[in-house]
Design an enzyme around this catalytic site. Structure first.
Site, short mmCIF file in Angstrom:
data_model
loop_
_atom_site.label_atom_id
_atom_site.label_comp_id
_atom_site.label_asym_id
_atom_site.label_seq_id
_atom_site.Cartn_x
_atom_site.Cartn_y
_atom_site.Cartn_z
N LYS A 12 0.85 -1.18 0.00
CA LYS A 12 0.00 0.00 0.00
C LYS A 12 0.89 1.23 0.00
CE LYS A 12 -3.44 2.51 2.74
NZ LYS A 12 -4.26 2.53 3.96
N ASN A 194 5.95 6.09 -1.25
CA ASN A 194 7.20 5.47 -1.67
C ASN A 194 8.07 4.99 -0.51
OD1 ASN A 194 6.54 6.06 -4.41
ND2 ASN A 194 7.21 8.17 -4.05
N ARG A 195 7.42 4.65 0.59
CA ARG A 195 8.11 4.13 1.77
C ARG A 195 9.06 5.13 2.43
NH1 ARG A 195 4.45 1.23 1.12
NH2 ARG A 195 4.38 -1.04 1.30
N LEU A 196 8.95 6.40 2.09
CA LEU A 196 9.74 7.44 2.76
C LEU A 196 8.94 7.97 3.94
CD1 LEU A 196 11.32 9.34 -0.27
CD2 LEU A 196 12.40 7.67 1.26
#
Length: 218
Positions: A12, A194-196
């Site tokens: 997600k 973006n997983r940041l």
């Protein structure tokens, strides 16, 4: 017919909100209360549910979900059976960790600290605020111990129901009560694209020291 799901493909992209050092409260308990109230107002299921991780003397960990019952500047309070698996762990090793996860808000909070029993009066006060059936259940269940069947539990529950019938106040079992988790680290995690992800952590070197705020890489 069974359905096989490729677990590696489940993902997600988080994008609801952001978190930065300039927007959080100076006190982590104030910040936690803000997030907890937002979780409650969003009508999330079990917003006070938290994963409690303990370890025994050998360092073997275990974890389970318990319910937060109070939070104040001293720490996070929950109640359980002192003779349970977690109770025995905490009696030997007071180092614990807590984790809250509110996926609908794309948020997580985790804490590290040490645990101690609350006063008997605090345990009494909460015990007597519980539904009568839950009070009886605290007597009937030998938590974490092996039982022969569901019937054994039902019979024990009926035994104590009969024993306390007619009482206006059931006594609290000596083996049941509250714990306070005193934290020295509280981390707030906000999902980002973006997983940041945003990770803001509060740390305290000693009980009376000021909380220090810093950002961690995701």
């Amino acid at each position: 017919m069974s359905l096989t799901v490729d677990l590696a493909s489940i993902r997600k992209n988080y994008s609801l909100q952001q978190l930065n050092e300039n927007s959080v409260a100076a006190d982590p308990f104030q910040q936690f209360n803000v997030w907890l109230q937002e979780a409650i107002q969003a009508a999330l299921p079990e917003p006070t549910a938290m994963v409690l991780a303990t370890a025994n003397q050998a360092g073997i960990p275990s974890a389970r979900v318990v319910l937060l019952k109070k939070v104040n500047p001293e720490g996070f309070l929950f109640f359980t059976n002192y003779l349970s698996h977690k109770g025995q762990d905490m009696a030997l090793n007071p180092a614990v960790a807590l984790t809250f996860f509110w996926p609908e808000l794309e948020r997580q909070v985790r804490m590290e600290g040490t645990v101690e029993k609350v006063t008997e009066s605090e345990s009494d006060e909460y015990f007597w605020s519980r539904p009568l059936g839950s009070q009886v259940g605290a007597w009937a269940s030998p938590q974490s111990k092996q039982v022969t069947s569901r019937q054994e539990l039902e019979e024990a529950n009926q035994l104590y129901t009969d024993k306390f019938a007619g009482l206006t106040q059931i006594p609290r079992p000596e083996h049941w009560g509250g714990y306070l988790v005193r934290t020295h680290l509280i981390e707030f995690w906000q999902g980002r694209p973006n997983r940041l992800h945003d990770r803001i952590v509060y740390t305290q070197e000693s009980a009376n020291a000021e909380w220090q705020i810093s950002r961690l890489a995701p």
